[in-house]
Scaffold this active site. Structure first.
Site, short mmCIF file in Angstrom:
data_model
loop_
_atom_site.label_atom_id
_atom_site.label_comp_id
_atom_site.label_asym_id
_atom_site.label_seq_id
_atom_site.Cartn_x
_atom_site.Cartn_y
_atom_site.Cartn_z
N ASN A 10 0.86 -1.15 0.09
CA ASN A 10 0.09 -0.32 0.04
C ASN A 10 0.87 1.28 -0.02
O ASN A 10 1.39 1.51 1.00
CB ASN A 10 -0.92 -0.04 1.20
CG ASN A 10 -1.61 1.28 1.35
OD1 ASN A 10 -2.04 2.08 0.41
ND2 ASN A 10 -2.43 1.42 2.45
N TRP A 11 0.93 1.89 -1.36
CA TRP A 11 2.09 2.99 -1.32
C TRP A 11 1.37 4.34 -0.75
O TRP A 11 1.99 5.20 -0.71
CB TRP A 11 2.41 3.17 -2.66
CG TRP A 11 3.26 2.28 -3.17
CD1 TRP A 11 4.15 1.10 -2.37
CD2 TRP A 11 4.12 2.24 -4.27
NE1 TRP A 11 5.16 0.68 -3.00
CE2 TRP A 11 5.13 1.32 -4.39
CE3 TRP A 11 3.92 2.89 -5.87
CZ2 TRP A 11 5.89 0.75 -5.49
CZ3 TRP A 11 4.78 2.73 -6.76
CH2 TRP A 11 5.88 1.69 -6.47
N LYS A 12 0.18 4.29 -0.41
CA LYS A 12 -0.51 5.60 0.23
C LYS A 12 -0.12 6.58 -0.84
O LYS A 12 -0.17 6.51 -1.84
CB LYS A 12 0.09 6.01 1.57
CG LYS A 12 -0.14 4.46 2.36
CD LYS A 12 0.03 4.66 3.84
CE LYS A 12 -0.27 3.41 4.63
NZ LYS A 12 -0.23 3.54 6.05
N HIS A 100 -9.73 1.32 4.24
CA HIS A 100 -8.59 1.43 5.25
C HIS A 100 -8.76 2.50 6.32
O HIS A 100 -9.46 3.37 6.04
CB HIS A 100 -7.47 2.04 4.26
CG HIS A 100 -5.98 1.99 4.85
ND1 HIS A 100 -5.94 2.90 5.56
CD2 HIS A 100 -5.04 1.19 4.38
CE1 HIS A 100 -4.43 2.60 5.97
NE2 HIS A 100 -4.10 1.53 5.48
N GLU A 102 -7.22 4.79 7.33
CA GLU A 102 -6.85 6.05 7.06
C GLU A 102 -8.03 6.75 6.41
O GLU A 102 -8.35 8.04 6.53
CB GLU A 102 -5.65 6.37 6.33
CG GLU A 102 -4.35 6.12 7.05
CD GLU A 102 -3.07 5.51 6.28
OE1 GLU A 102 -3.06 5.59 5.18
OE2 GLU A 102 -2.25 4.93 7.25
N GLY A 237 2.41 -1.17 4.19
CA GLY A 237 2.77 0.42 3.93
C GLY A 237 4.16 0.70 3.91
O GLY A 237 4.90 0.42 2.73
N GLY A 238 4.82 1.21 4.66
CA GLY A 238 6.30 1.68 4.88
C GLY A 238 7.01 0.67 4.17
O GLY A 238 7.95 1.25 3.28
P1 PGA Z 1 2.41 0.36 7.61
O1 PGA Z 1 1.03 0.50 6.94
O2 PGA Z 1 2.88 -0.99 7.06
O3 PGA Z 1 3.35 1.48 7.04
O4 PGA Z 1 2.13 0.29 9.02
C1 PGA Z 1 0.18 -0.49 6.62
C2 PGA Z 1 -1.24 -0.02 6.07
O5 PGA Z 1 -1.80 1.28 6.36
O6 PGA Z 1 -1.89 -0.93 5.20
#
Ligand code: PGA
Length: 254
Positions: A10-12, A100, A102, A237-238
């Site tokens: 998940n590159w956000k 998600h 967020e 994510g990260g």
């Molecule tokens: P993270 O994010 O691995 O940076 O904790 C995961 C996500 O939001 O899907």
């Protein structure tokens, strides 16, 4: 029935066009993305065509699939700032994230909206990655299972039959971007609970449902997490932003 491991990035709201190309170039031969696993990168929509051509140029088409991070449930209309599922499909999305944390936290998306987005993916030939998870205060209050059930309830109200290839991601909010990963035991406990919830609603399909863990997944903890009986992959994510990290996590899934 064996469930394939799915490694989802998940590159956000990260990466430019050039950075996306460089990421693909840095994947090398990509042998970590073996036929035994599935993998997808969920990126900002304008990156998808660039990623698709970079994957093709590097002989990686099909090894890594592409996904978007959000879609609307209507095909078109006066919905400023939203992404049409038709367009998502047209630019090569095979997956769409829905619900998600967020989106829930910063954009006020409700359980019902998350479900509408998830089901729209399937209506348009994509697979949803439907995200659920409790906040820290909810876990501390012993409400984790109740929150997960509440988040899934509108899904079962709207979909009596399981959409083929539906994916669930358990992402405890307190573990996202915090470096504080759930322990393997905590992840397994929540995943096993979710599987019983899905089996109750969708029968045997709950057994083949892929349930991903997300929240501070890294190369160092991914193998242990994916070693849990009901953890069928990870939503990262990260650590998915660097080719080396994504490759290492894919290797741990294989
Ligand atoms: P993270 O994010 O691995 O940076 O904790 C995961 C996500 O939001 O899907």
């Amino acid at each position: 029935m064996a469930r394939k491991k799915l490694v989802a990035g998940n590159w956000k709201m990260f990466k430019s066009l050039r950075e996306a190309e460089a990421f693909v170039a840095a994947l090398g031969a990509g042998k970590e993305f073996s036929a035994g696993i599935e993998s997808v990168i969920c990126a900002q929509a304008p990156l998808l065509p660039v990623l698709a051509s970079a994957l093709k140029a590097h002989g990686l088409t099909g090894r890594i699939q592409l996904g978007v991070q959000n879609i609307h449930w209507e095909e078109k209309g006066a919905f400023t700032g939203e992404l049409s599922p038709l367009l998502a499909k047209e630019i090569g999305a095979a997956f769409a994230l829905a619900g998600h944390s967020e989106r829930r936290q910063f954009f006020g998306e409700t359980d019902e909206i998350a479900v509408q987005r998830a089901l729209a993916a399937h209506k348009h030939g994509m697979r949803a990655i439907f995200c659920v998870g409790e906040r820290l205060n909810e876990r501390d209050a012993g409400q984790t299972f109740a929150v997960l059930e509440r988040q899934c309830a509108p899904l079962f109200a709207a979909a009596k039959q399981p959409p083929a290839g539906f994916v669930v991601a358990y992402e405890p909010v307190w573990a996202i971007g915090t470096g504080r990963t759930a322990t393997a035991a905590q992840a397994q406990e929540a995943h096993a609970f979710l599987r019983t919830v899905f089996k109750k609603a969708w029968g045997n399909a709950g057994e083949s449902l892929q349930i991903l863990y997300g929240g501070s997944v890294k190369p160092e903890n991914s193998k242990e997490l994916m070693g849990c009986a009901d953890v069928d992959g990870v939503l990262v994510g990260g650590a998915s932003l660097e080719a080396a990290g994504f490759l290492a996590i894919a290797a741990a899934a294989g």
